[in-house]
Design a protein around this motif. Structure first.
Motif, PDB file in Angstrom:
ATOM      1  N   LEU A  69      -7.695 -11.307   7.272  1.00  0.00           N
ATOM      2  CA  LEU A  69      -6.632 -11.284   6.271  1.00  0.00           C
ATOM      3  C   LEU A  69      -6.503  -9.892   5.661  1.00  0.00           C
ATOM      4  N   LEU A  70      -7.638  -9.318   5.326  1.00  0.00           N
ATOM      5  CA  LEU A  70      -7.597  -7.994   4.719  1.00  0.00           C
ATOM      6  C   LEU A  70      -7.133  -6.943   5.731  1.00  0.00           C
ATOM      7  N   ALA A  71      -7.512  -7.136   6.992  1.00  0.00           N
ATOM      8  CA  ALA A  71      -7.040  -6.202   8.019  1.00  0.00           C
ATOM      9  C   ALA A  71      -5.524  -6.305   8.127  1.00  0.00           C
ATOM     10  N   GLY A  72      -5.008  -7.528   8.001  1.00  0.00           N
ATOM     11  CA  GLY A  72      -3.554  -7.731   8.000  1.00  0.00           C
ATOM     12  C   GLY A  72      -2.921  -6.995   6.836  1.00  0.00           C
ATOM     13  N   VAL A  73      -3.553  -7.101   5.692  1.00  0.00           N
ATOM     14  CA  VAL A  73      -3.077  -6.364   4.517  1.00  0.00           C
ATOM     15  C   VAL A  73      -3.093  -4.876   4.815  1.00  0.00           C
ATOM     16  N   GLY A  74      -4.208  -4.433   5.384  1.00  0.00           N
ATOM     17  CA  GLY A  74      -4.347  -3.018   5.715  1.00  0.00           C
ATOM     18  C   GLY A  74      -3.244  -2.558   6.649  1.00  0.00           C
ATOM     19  N   ALA A  75      -2.827  -3.468   7.533  1.00  0.00           N
ATOM     20  CA  ALA A  75      -1.794  -3.099   8.488  1.00  0.00           C
ATOM     21  C   ALA A  75      -0.437  -2.926   7.822  1.00  0.00           C
ATOM     22  N   THR A  76      -0.217  -3.641   6.733  1.00  0.00           N
ATOM     23  CA  THR A  76       1.120  -3.605   6.142  1.00  0.00           C
ATOM     24  C   THR A  76       1.265  -2.554   5.058  1.00  0.00           C
ATOM     25  N   VAL A  77       0.159  -2.043   4.565  1.00  0.00           N
ATOM     26  CA  VAL A  77       0.294  -1.070   3.484  1.00  0.00           C
ATOM     27  C   VAL A  77       0.055   0.339   3.997  1.00  0.00           C
ATOM     28  N   THR A  78       0.539   1.284   3.222  1.00  0.00           N
ATOM     29  CA  THR A  78       0.403   2.671   3.621  1.00  0.00           C
ATOM     30  C   THR A  78      -0.895   3.260   3.101  1.00  0.00           C
ATOM     31  N   HIS A  79      -1.261   2.863   1.899  1.00  0.00           N
ATOM     32  CA  HIS A  79      -2.438   3.451   1.289  1.00  0.00           C
ATOM     33  C   HIS A  79      -3.386   2.387   0.786  1.00  0.00           C
ATOM     34  N   MET A  80      -4.623   2.766   0.694  1.00  0.00           N
ATOM     35  CA  MET A  80      -5.674   1.886   0.190  1.00  0.00           C
ATOM     36  C   MET A  80      -5.297   1.334  -1.182  1.00  0.00           C
ATOM     37  N   ARG A  81      -4.702   2.158  -2.008  1.00  0.00           N
ATOM     38  CA  ARG A  81      -4.367   1.740  -3.376  1.00  0.00           C
ATOM     39  C   ARG A  81      -3.496   0.495  -3.372  1.00  0.00           C
ATOM     40  N   GLU A  82      -2.432   0.543  -2.557  1.00  0.00           N
ATOM     41  CA  GLU A  82      -1.543  -0.610  -2.462  1.00  0.00           C
ATOM     42  C   GLU A  82      -2.322  -1.829  -2.003  1.00  0.00           C
ATOM     43  N   GLY A  83      -3.213  -1.584  -1.039  1.00  0.00           N
ATOM     44  CA  GLY A  83      -3.985  -2.678  -0.463  1.00  0.00           C
ATOM     45  C   GLY A  83      -4.829  -3.377  -1.510  1.00  0.00           C
ATOM     46  N   SER A  84      -5.433  -2.603  -2.395  1.00  0.00           N
ATOM     47  CA  SER A  84      -6.357  -3.201  -3.353  1.00  0.00           C
ATOM     48  C   SER A  84      -5.674  -4.266  -4.194  1.00  0.00           C
ATOM     49  N   GLN A  85      -4.404  -4.053  -4.506  1.00  0.00           N
ATOM     50  CA  GLN A  85      -3.700  -5.042  -5.330  1.00  0.00           C
ATOM     51  C   GLN A  85      -3.565  -6.357  -4.580  1.00  0.00           C
ATOM     52  N   LEU A  86      -3.183  -6.272  -3.326  1.00  0.00           N
ATOM     53  CA  LEU A  86      -3.046  -7.494  -2.536  1.00  0.00           C
ATOM     54  C   LEU A  86      -4.394  -8.183  -2.361  1.00  0.00           C
ATOM     55  N   VAL A  87      -5.430  -7.369  -2.248  1.00  0.00           N
ATOM     56  CA  VAL A  87      -6.759  -7.933  -2.072  1.00  0.00           C
ATOM     57  C   VAL A  87      -7.131  -8.784  -3.281  1.00  0.00           C
ATOM     58  N   ALA A  88      -6.768  -8.299  -4.460  1.00  0.00           N
ATOM     59  CA  ALA A  88      -7.070  -9.040  -5.678  1.00  0.00           C
ATOM     60  C   ALA A  88      -6.497 -10.452  -5.590  1.00  0.00           C
ATOM     61  N   VAL A  89      -5.302 -10.567  -5.031  1.00  0.00           N
ATOM     62  CA  VAL A  89      -4.681 -11.892  -4.887  1.00  0.00           C
ATOM     63  C   VAL A  89      -5.469 -12.745  -3.889  1.00  0.00           C
ATOM     64  N   LEU A  90      -5.916 -12.122  -2.817  1.00  0.00           N
ATOM     65  CA  LEU A  90      -6.632 -12.866  -1.774  1.00  0.00           C
ATOM     66  C   LEU A  90      -8.005 -13.341  -2.241  1.00  0.00           C
ATOM     67  N   ILE A  91      -8.565 -12.635  -3.213  1.00  0.00           N
ATOM     68  CA  ILE A  91      -9.906 -12.995  -3.676  1.00  0.00           C
ATOM     69  C   ILE A  91      -9.888 -14.318  -4.433  1.00  0.00           C
ATOM     70  N   ILE A  92      -8.752 -14.615  -5.072  1.00  0.00           N
ATOM     71  CA  ILE A  92      -8.702 -15.802  -5.938  1.00  0.00           C
ATOM     72  C   ILE A  92      -9.202 -17.083  -5.261  1.00  0.00           C
ATOM     73  N   PRO A  93      -8.708 -17.427  -4.042  1.00  0.00           N
ATOM     74  CA  PRO A  93      -9.212 -18.675  -3.445  1.00  0.00           C
ATOM     75  C   PRO A  93     -10.716 -18.655  -3.229  1.00  0.00           C
TER      76      PRO A  93
END
Lengths: 307, 402
Positions: free
Chosen positions: B287-311
Motif C-alpha cells: 500500500l505504501l509503495a502504491g502511495v510512493g508511486a503516486t506522489v512526487t515527494h516523500m513529504r506528500e507521501g507522509s500525509q497519505l501514510v498517516a491515513v493508512l496507519i489508522i486501520p
C-alpha cells in the motif's frame, strides 16, 4: 538491422499532446542527433523508445523487435534528468547499476577500473555520490550508461555541466563508440557539437518532425543563395551578384546571388579576374544554430498568422 | 528473477548498514530492559517484594490512635510500630528503617499522613500500611479483616509455601495477559511500519533522485517492486526477530519463576508473530509503495501514510475489549480484515487458543490482499513513476489500473 525505427508514434498526457506524430530511423554505426526546443517532445520520444511509456499510436522497433527487456539490455541510456544513489559510494553505485544491466560484479569491477581511470574518477571511488561535483556525477552516469557495452547508446544532453576538457573526452568516447559499429543517439542543444559529431539528424518541434536527413542535406536545404569569399586585390563587379556584404572586420565577404546564378558560375567568374586572388571560397551554409532558430521562430510566426 | 534478487540484496544491505537502523534495532531492547528494571525497582504494589528489595523495614507513628491491632507476627520484619517521630527519625539515621508514616492526631479528620524518609523514591509500602490500617479500623468486623487481608497474606514468600507461590503466579499471569499482547502488538506495529516506510522511502527516493528512469530500462516495475518488498521485508524480519528474542530473554530473566509456574514462553505466539509480521508488512508495504508511486515527494507521501496507519491503530483502540474477551465477535471480525488482522491476532494469540480455521482464514485473506496490493502498486508505479512534476490524478490512476 536498424537499432531504432520509429513509425508514426503519438503520445498525449492528461492535459497536453507531447508527441503528435514522429517517425525516423537510426542506422547502425551512426551518430544520430535528436534536436528540438525545450518541450518539443524529445524526451517523451526517447522514453517511448525505451519502453518507459507506451505510445498511444504508432510502432517502435528496437533491433527489429518490439521493445522489451532483451532489446533494452543492448541499450545504454543517459537520461536528461540525472540521478544516482546519493548515499552510496561511487563504486558501489556503479556496480549495482551494472548488475541491473546483467554485468557480473567481478566483470563490472574490471571494466570500471578502466573507465574510472579514463574519466579521472579513480581517486573518488570511495566517495559518496553526494560529495562529487556535478561534472563528476555526470561522468559517472555516462559510465553507467556504457558499462554493459551496449549496441545503442542514447544520451540526453551529454555535454551539459561539462568543462571543455571533459566535453572533449565525451566526444572522443562517442566517436570511438561509433567507430566500433555501435550506434549513438544524442539529444543536445549544442549545435556546433552536432555539426561536429553527427551524420544524420531529426528535429522535432511541437511533437512533430520538422527536419530530417543528413546534417549536410539539412544545411544545404536552408542555404540562402550566397557564397563566402576571402581574398585580396581589387574585386571587379561579378554577374549575378545582387549585393556584397562585408562580414564584420574579418575581411570575409558575403555575396548574395540572384536566383538564376549558381555558386559555381561565380567561382568561374572569379577565376577570370587575374587581379584578385581567392584565399577561400565557400557556399554560405547556415549553421545548425541559425536553422534551429529559424525553424522554431518560423513556427511561431506561422501560428501567429493563422491566429 | 536474478535482478529481483539483486534489488532485494541491494535494498537490504543499504538499509541494514545504516547507523539509524542499527541503533533503533539494538537500542529498543536495551531501553525496554532498562524500563522494566526501573519499574521493578519502583514497584510499590507488592510490599513483600519491596522489603526484600531494600532489606529494611517500614515504620509508622500512630499519634491518631487508629492502629488498634498490633502488627501481625508474620509482618514484624517489614513493619514496625514506632512510639514517636523522634525515635523514627533516629532509626532512619541509624539505617535501621527505610522510612515511616506519621499519622498525626487529626488524621481521622484531615486524612493527612506524612511520609518521612531519607530516600528520594517517595512513599514505599503504601498498600501494606493501608491494609494494616484497614484491619485496625475494621477490628469490630473480623470477617471483613480476613477478607481484606487475604490477598496480602497469599503473596507472602514463605520457606515452603508452594500454595502461596502458585497464587502469586496467578496474579503475575494477570499482569502478563496484559503485557504480552501489548508487547506483541507494539512490536508488530512498529516493525510493520518501519519496514513499510522504508519501502515508501525507497520508492520515492528513486523518483526524487531520478534514478528510476535508468532503473526502469533494466527491470520491470513489478520485478523491481518485488525486489524492494523482499529486501526491506527481510530487513524488518531481522528487526522483529531481534526484538522478539530480546523480549523473550528479558521476560525469562526478569520473571524467573515463570517457567516454574508452568507458564511456558509462548513459542507458537512467536512463530505466529513472524508470520503476521510478514503478511502485515506485505499488505502495508505494498500500500505504501502504491502511495510512493503516486506522489512526487516523500513529504506528500507522509500525509497519505498517516491515513493508512489508522486501520492499523484500530486494534490498539479496542485493546482492552479484545483482551477482556479475545473470542468476541469484535475480536474475530478484526482478525479477518486485512488491515487490522496482524495486530489483532497478536493481541489474541497469547490469551486464547485460536481455532486453526480462524488462523488459516485470516492468513489467506492477508495473503490475497498482499498480492492484490502489490499488483496494484506495480501498475501505479508504472504510470506514476515518470510523471514526476506532473501530479497523478484520479483519472490517470483509474486508467492505469484498467
Amino acid at each position: 538491422m536498424d537499432p531504432l525505427v520509429i513509425d508514426k508514434i503519438a503520445k498525449s498526457f492528461a492535459t497536453q499532446v507531447a508527441v503528435r506524430e514522429v517517425s525516423f530511423r537510426v542506422g547502425p554505426g551512426e551518430i544520430f542527433a535528436l534536436l528540438g526546443p525545450n518541450g518539443a517532445g524529445k524526451t517523451t520520444t526517447i522514453r517511448m523508445a525505451l519502453d518507459i511509456f507506451k505510445p498511444d499510436r504508432g510502432t517502435i522497433a528496437l533491433f527489429g523487435q518490439a521493445p522489451g527487456l532483451d532489446a533494452l539490455d543492448r541499450i545504454g541510456y543517459l537520461p536528461e534528468e540525472r540521478g544516482l544513489y546519493r548515499n552510496l559510494n561511487l563504486l558501489d553505485c556503479l556496480i549495482y547499476l551494472a548488475g541491473l544491466k546483467g554485468v557480473r560484479t567481478s566483470e563490472a569491477r574490471r571494466r570500471l577500473t578502466l573507465w574510472l581511470e579514463r574519466f579521472d574518477l579513480a581517486t573518488h571511488t570511495q566517495k559518496k555520490i553526494n560529495d562529487l561535483s556535478r561534472g563528476m556525477q555526470q561522468k559517472a552516469q555516462f559510465i553507467a550508461a556504457l558499462i554493459h557495452e551496449p549496441d545503442l547508446l542514447i544520451v540526453d544532453e551529454p555535454f551539459a555541466a561539462l568543462d571543455p576538457v571533459n566535453t572533449r573526452l565525451i566526444k572522443e568516447v562517442l566517436r570511438e563508440f561509433a567507430a566500433q559499429g555501435r550506434t549513438v543517439i544524442m539529444s543536445t542543444h549544442q549545435m556546433h557539437l552536432v555539426e561536429e559529431l553527427a551524420e544524420r539528424m531529426v528535429m522535432i518541434n511541437r511533437g512533430e518532425v520538422v527536419l530530417y536527413g543528413t546534417v549536410d542535406e539539412v544545411r544545404r536545404q536552408f542555404a540562402a543563395n550566397a557564397v563566402l569569399l576571402d581574398g585580396h586585390g581589387p574585386l571587379a563587379a561579378l554577374p549575378g551578384v545582387l549585393s556584397v556584404e562585408p562580414l564584420g572586420d574579418t575581411g570575409t565577404l558575403l555575396l548574395h546571388l540572384d536566383e538564376t546564378t549558381a555558386p559555381r558560375e561565380i567561382f568561374q567568374a572569379l577565376a577570370a579576374q587575374p587581379a584578385y586572388t581567392v584565399d577561400r571560397f565557400a557556399v554560405a551554409l547556415p549553421s545548425l544554430d541559425e536553422i534551429f532558430v529559424r525553424v522554431v521562430e518560423g513556427t511561431h510566426l506561422a501560428e501567429e498568422v493563422m491566429a | 528473477m536474478q535482478r529481483t534478487f539483486l534489488v532485494a540484496r541491494h535494498e537490504f544491505l543499504r538499509h541494514v548498514l545504516r547507523p539509524s537502523f542499527l541503533i533503533t534495532t539494538l537500542l529498543f531492547p536495551l531501553i525496554l530492559g532498562a524500563v522494566m528494571l526501573f519499574m521493578r525497582a519502583n514497584a510499590t504494589t507488592s510490599p513483600d517484594e519491596l522489603a526484600a528489595f531494600t532489606g529494611k523495614p517500614l515504620g509508622y507513628v500512630d499519634d491518631a490512635g487508629v492502629f488498634t491491632l498490633p502488627v501481625p507476627a508474620s509482618l514484624t520484619a517489614q513493619v514496625q510500630a514506632l512510639s514517636d517521630v523522634a525515635s523514627g527519625v533516629e532509626a532512619i539515621q541509624a539505617g535501621a528503617l527505610q522510612g515511616f508514616y506519621h499519622f498525626p492526631e487529626d488524621y481521622l479528620q484531615g486524612g493527612t499522613v506524612v511520609w518521612v524518609s531519607e530516600d528520594v523514591t517517595g512513599p514505599q509500602g503504601q498498600a501494606l500500611i493501608a491494609t494494616l490500617l484497614q484491619a485496625s479500623l475494621l477490628a469490630d468486623h473480623p470477617e471483613l479483616v480476613t477478607q481484606l487481608g487475604r490477598p496480602l497474606a497469599l503473596q507472602l514468600p514463605t520457606e515452603d509455601g508452594q500454595a502461596e507461590l502458585a497464587t502469586a503466579m496467578a496474579a503475575e499471569r494477570g499482569m502478563l495477559t496484559f503485557v504480552l499482547p501489548y508487547a506483541f502488538a507494539m512490536v508488530l506495529y512498529i516493525t510493520i511500519f518501519s519496514a513499510a516506510s522504508f519501502l515508501l522511502q525507497s520508492v520515492t527516493e528513486e523518483k526524487e533522485n531520478r534514478t528510476i528512469e535508468l532503473v526502469l530500462t533494466t527491470i520491470r516495475p513489478l520485478a523491481l517492486l518485488t525486489g524492494k518488498v523482499l529486501g526491506l521485508g527481510l530487513l524488518g524480519f531481522v528487526q522483529v526477530s531481534i526484538w522478539l528474542a530480546a523480549g523473550m530473554l528479558l521476560l525469562k530473566t526478569s520473571t524467573g519463576a515463570l517457567e516454574q509456574a508452568g507458564l511456558a514462553v509462548p513459542w507458537t505466539a512467536v512463530v505466529l508473530a513472524l508470520v503476521y509480521y510478514l503478511l502485515g508488512y506485505l499488505v502495508y508495504g505494498s500500500l505504501l509503495a502504491g502511495v510512493g508511486a503516486t506522489v512526487t515527494h516523500m513529504r506528500e507521501g507522509s500525509q497519505l501514510v498517516a491515513v493508512l496507519i489508522i486501520p492499523c491503530i484500530v486494534p490498539l483502540w479496542f485493546m482492552t475489549a479484545i483482551i477482556d474477551q479475545p473470542d468476541s465477535l469484535l475480536a474475530r471480525g478484526l482478525s479477518f480484515f486485512p488491515m487490522t488482522a496482524p495486530v489483532t491476532m497478536m493481541i489474541r494469540v497469547p490469551l486464547t487458543t485460536i481455532p486453526l480455521w480462524e488462523i488459516m482464514l485470516s492468513v489467506s485473506v492477508l495473503l490475497a490482499s498482499a498480492i492484490a496490493c502489490l499488483w496494484v502498486a506495480a501498475r501505479l508505479f508504472r504510470a506514476g513513476t515518470l510523471l514526476a512534476g506532473q501530479r497523478l490524478d484520479a483519472r490517470a490512476i483509474v486508467k492505469s489500473l484498467g
